[in-house]
Scaffold this motif. Structure first.
Motif, PDB file in Angstrom:
ATOM      1  N   SER A   1      35.041  11.223  18.403  1.00  9.15           N
ATOM      2  CA  SER A   1      33.933  11.521  17.508  1.00  9.15           C
ATOM      3  C   SER A   1      32.681  11.606  18.368  1.00  9.15           C
ATOM      4  O   SER A   1      32.414  10.714  19.177  1.00  9.15           O
ATOM      5  N   VAL A   2      31.948  12.710  18.242  1.00  2.00           N
ATOM      6  CA  VAL A   2      30.722  12.884  19.028  1.00  2.00           C
ATOM      7  C   VAL A   2      29.554  13.172  18.098  1.00  2.00           C
ATOM      8  O   VAL A   2      29.735  13.647  16.978  1.00  2.00           O
ATOM      9  N   ARG A   3      28.377  12.876  18.559  1.00  2.00           N
ATOM     10  CA  ARG A   3      27.150  13.164  17.822  1.00  2.00           C
ATOM     11  C   ARG A   3      26.322  14.130  18.657  1.00  2.00           C
ATOM     12  O   ARG A   3      26.221  13.981  19.873  1.00  2.00           O
ATOM     13  N   GLY A   4      25.713  15.127  18.013  1.00  8.44           N
ATOM     14  CA  GLY A   4      24.875  16.089  18.717  1.00  8.44           C
ATOM     15  C   GLY A   4      23.407  15.708  18.615  1.00  8.44           C
ATOM     16  O   GLY A   4      22.965  15.150  17.614  1.00  8.44           O
ATOM     17  N   TRP A   5      22.679  15.977  19.673  1.00  7.08           N
ATOM     18  CA  TRP A   5      21.239  15.752  19.709  1.00  7.08           C
ATOM     19  C   TRP A   5      20.568  17.046  20.124  1.00  7.08           C
ATOM     20  O   TRP A   5      20.832  17.562  21.198  1.00  7.08           O
ATOM     21  N   SER A   6      19.678  17.575  19.290  1.00  6.10           N
ATOM     22  CA  SER A   6      19.034  18.840  19.637  1.00  6.10           C
ATOM     23  C   SER A   6      17.526  18.723  19.804  1.00  6.10           C
ATOM     24  O   SER A   6      16.875  19.667  20.190  1.00  6.10           O
ATOM     25  N   ASP A   7      16.967  17.568  19.536  1.00  8.52           N
ATOM     26  CA  ASP A   7      15.525  17.384  19.683  1.00  8.52           C
ATOM     27  C   ASP A   7      15.221  17.068  21.145  1.00  8.52           C
ATOM     28  O   ASP A   7      15.472  15.966  21.612  1.00  8.52           O
ATOM     29  N   GLU A   8      14.688  18.043  21.876  1.00  5.74           N
ATOM     30  CA  GLU A   8      14.471  17.857  23.311  1.00  5.74           C
ATOM     31  C   GLU A   8      13.562  16.679  23.629  1.00  5.74           C
ATOM     32  O   GLU A   8      13.759  15.997  24.621  1.00  5.74           O
ATOM     33  N   SER A   9      12.572  16.400  22.803  1.00  5.67           N
ATOM     34  CA  SER A   9      11.692  15.268  23.090  1.00  5.67           C
ATOM     35  C   SER A   9      12.456  13.952  22.986  1.00  5.67           C
ATOM     36  O   SER A   9      12.231  13.034  23.758  1.00  5.67           O
ATOM     37  N   THR A  10      13.395  13.855  22.049  1.00  5.66           N
ATOM     38  CA  THR A  10      14.222  12.653  21.931  1.00  5.66           C
ATOM     39  C   THR A  10      15.107  12.510  23.162  1.00  5.66           C
ATOM     40  O   THR A  10      15.251  11.434  23.717  1.00  5.66           O
ATOM     41  N   VAL A  11      15.692  13.611  23.613  1.00  8.09           N
ATOM     42  CA  VAL A  11      16.553  13.568  24.790  1.00  8.09           C
ATOM     43  C   VAL A  11      15.766  13.091  26.003  1.00  8.09           C
ATOM     44  O   VAL A  11      16.223  12.239  26.758  1.00  8.09           O
ATOM     45  N   LEU A  12      14.570  13.615  26.201  1.00  7.98           N
ATOM     46  CA  LEU A  12      13.766  13.201  27.350  1.00  7.98           C
ATOM     47  C   LEU A  12      13.432  11.718  27.272  1.00  7.98           C
ATOM     48  O   LEU A  12      13.418  11.034  28.282  1.00  7.98           O
ATOM     49  N   GLN A  13      13.198  11.183  26.091  1.00 11.00           N
ATOM     50  CA  GLN A  13      12.925   9.756  25.939  1.00 11.00           C
ATOM     51  C   GLN A  13      14.145   8.940  26.324  1.00 11.00           C
ATOM     52  O   GLN A  13      14.040   7.918  26.971  1.00 11.00           O
ATOM     53  N   ILE A  14      15.326   9.404  25.959  1.00  8.85           N
ATOM     54  CA  ILE A  14      16.555   8.698  26.336  1.00  8.85           C
ATOM     55  C   ILE A  14      16.676   8.655  27.854  1.00  8.85           C
ATOM     56  O   ILE A  14      16.979   7.640  28.449  1.00  8.85           O
TER      57      ILE A  14
ATOM     58  N   VAL B   1      34.841  20.184  28.970  1.00  8.08           N
ATOM     59  CA  VAL B   1      35.062  18.850  28.427  1.00  8.08           C
ATOM     60  C   VAL B   1      36.113  18.959  27.326  1.00  8.08           C
ATOM     61  O   VAL B   1      35.973  19.756  26.398  1.00  8.08           O
ATOM     62  N   LEU B   2      37.180  18.162  27.459  1.00  8.51           N
ATOM     63  CA  LEU B   2      38.284  18.191  26.508  1.00  8.51           C
ATOM     64  C   LEU B   2      38.634  16.779  26.065  1.00  8.51           C
ATOM     65  O   LEU B   2      38.632  15.855  26.887  1.00  8.51           O
ATOM     66  N   PRO B   3      38.973  16.587  24.791  1.00  9.84           N
ATOM     67  CA  PRO B   3      39.366  15.249  24.345  1.00  9.84           C
ATOM     68  C   PRO B   3      40.733  14.863  24.905  1.00  9.84           C
ATOM     69  O   PRO B   3      41.627  15.709  25.017  1.00  9.84           O
ATOM     70  N   THR B   4      40.876  13.601  25.282  1.00  7.87           N
ATOM     71  CA  THR B   4      42.169  13.097  25.747  1.00  7.87           C
ATOM     72  C   THR B   4      42.841  12.270  24.658  1.00  7.87           C
ATOM     73  O   THR B   4      43.994  11.896  24.796  1.00  7.87           O
ATOM     74  N   ARG B   5      42.088  11.965  23.605  1.00  6.56           N
ATOM     75  CA  ARG B   5      42.593  11.289  22.407  1.00  6.56           C
ATOM     76  C   ARG B   5      41.593  11.581  21.294  1.00  6.56           C
ATOM     77  O   ARG B   5      40.555  12.189  21.563  1.00  6.56           O
TER      78      ARG B   5
ATOM     79  N   VAL C   1      29.104  10.491  22.898  1.00  2.00           N
ATOM     80  CA  VAL C   1      30.416  10.076  22.414  1.00  2.00           C
ATOM     81  C   VAL C   1      30.249   8.831  21.543  1.00  2.00           C
ATOM     82  O   VAL C   1      29.749   7.809  22.001  1.00  2.00           O
ATOM     83  N   ALA C   2      30.648   8.943  20.285  1.00  4.50           N
ATOM     84  CA  ALA C   2      30.577   7.803  19.370  1.00  4.50           C
ATOM     85  C   ALA C   2      31.848   6.964  19.481  1.00  4.50           C
ATOM     86  O   ALA C   2      31.803   5.739  19.468  1.00  4.50           O
ATOM     87  N   ASP C   3      32.982   7.631  19.627  1.00  5.11           N
ATOM     88  CA  ASP C   3      34.259   6.940  19.713  1.00  5.11           C
ATOM     89  C   ASP C   3      35.272   7.873  20.360  1.00  5.11           C
ATOM     90  O   ASP C   3      35.184   9.091  20.211  1.00  5.11           O
ATOM     91  N   GLY C   4      36.197   7.325  21.083  1.00 10.36           N
ATOM     92  CA  GLY C   4      37.242   8.119  21.705  1.00 10.36           C
ATOM     93  C   GLY C   4      36.963   8.376  23.176  1.00 10.36           C
ATOM     94  O   GLY C   4      36.179   7.663  23.809  1.00 10.36           O
TER      95      GLY C   4
ATOM     96  N   ALA D   1      35.318  13.470  35.629  1.00 18.93           N
ATOM     97  CA  ALA D   1      34.918  12.198  35.024  1.00 18.93           C
ATOM     98  C   ALA D   1      35.571  12.034  33.662  1.00 18.93           C
ATOM     99  O   ALA D   1      36.098  12.981  33.090  1.00 18.93           O
ATOM    100  N   THR D   2      35.511  10.813  33.161  1.00 20.45           N
ATOM    101  CA  THR D   2      35.929  10.498  31.802  1.00 20.45           C
ATOM    102  C   THR D   2      34.705  10.008  31.050  1.00 20.45           C
ATOM    103  O   THR D   2      33.931   9.205  31.574  1.00 20.45           O
ATOM    104  N   TYR D   3      34.516  10.505  29.840  1.00 23.80           N
ATOM    105  CA  TYR D   3      33.407  10.061  28.994  1.00 23.80           C
ATOM    106  C   TYR D   3      33.962   9.229  27.853  1.00 23.80           C
ATOM    107  O   TYR D   3      34.907   9.652  27.184  1.00 23.80           O
ATOM    108  N   GLY D   4      33.354   8.069  27.627  1.00 23.86           N
ATOM    109  CA  GLY D   4      33.751   7.201  26.525  1.00 23.86           C
ATOM    110  C   GLY D   4      32.555   6.889  25.655  1.00 23.86           C
ATOM    111  O   GLY D   4      31.458   7.413  25.845  1.00 23.86           O
ATOM    112  N   ALA D   5      32.765   5.994  24.701  1.00 26.68           N
ATOM    113  CA  ALA D   5      31.724   5.632  23.737  1.00 26.68           C
ATOM    114  C   ALA D   5      30.418   5.268  24.432  1.00 26.68           C
ATOM    115  O   ALA D   5      30.398   4.507  25.394  1.00 26.68           O
ATOM    116  N   GLY D   6      29.326   5.873  23.949  1.00 24.32           N
ATOM    117  CA  GLY D   6      27.995   5.613  24.482  1.00 24.32           C
ATOM    118  C   GLY D   6      27.582   6.528  25.619  1.00 24.32           C
ATOM    119  O   GLY D   6      26.421   6.542  26.015  1.00 24.32           O
ATOM    120  N   GLN D   7      28.503   7.307  26.158  1.00 26.52           N
ATOM    121  CA  GLN D   7      28.161   8.220  27.246  1.00 26.52           C
ATOM    122  C   GLN D   7      27.821   9.600  26.667  1.00 26.52           C
ATOM    123  O   GLN D   7      28.185   9.917  25.546  1.00 26.52           O
TER     124      GLN D   7
END
Length: 75
Positions: A58-71, A51-55, A14-17, A29-35
């Motif tokens: 803006s979200v960003r997608g990540w598809s590189d599995e190696s990057t996800v594992l590093q996070i 998962v549904l927006p409540t307001r 979640v980038a914003d919202g 749960a509620t997801y906000g910026a950075g989650q």
């Protein structure tokens, strides 16, 4: 994301919202910026919740599995 559907090949940060996570009709749960959400979809597992927006959101997608594992290692 819709509960029970096959996951995508990426997770989302979640980038914003704000989004609400619901499982079998119950608030989880509620997801906000950075989650993040949708990480199980990287492994082609069905979505365990919806998962549904409540307001405006803006979200960003990540598809590189190696990057996800590093996070995950840094949390």
């Amino acid at each position: 994301m819709t509960e029970g559907e096959c996951g995508t090949d990426c997770m989302f940060i979640v980038a914003d919202g704000e989004l609400e996570c619901v499982q079998t009709g119950d608030f989880v749960a509620t997801y906000g910026a950075g989650q993040y959400f949708g990480e199980l979809g990287l492994f082609q597992r069905p979505n365990e919740s919806g998962v549904l927006p409540t307001r405006p959101v803006s979200v960003r997608g990540w598809s590189d599995e190696s990057t996800v594992l590093q996070i995950w290692k840094h949390q």
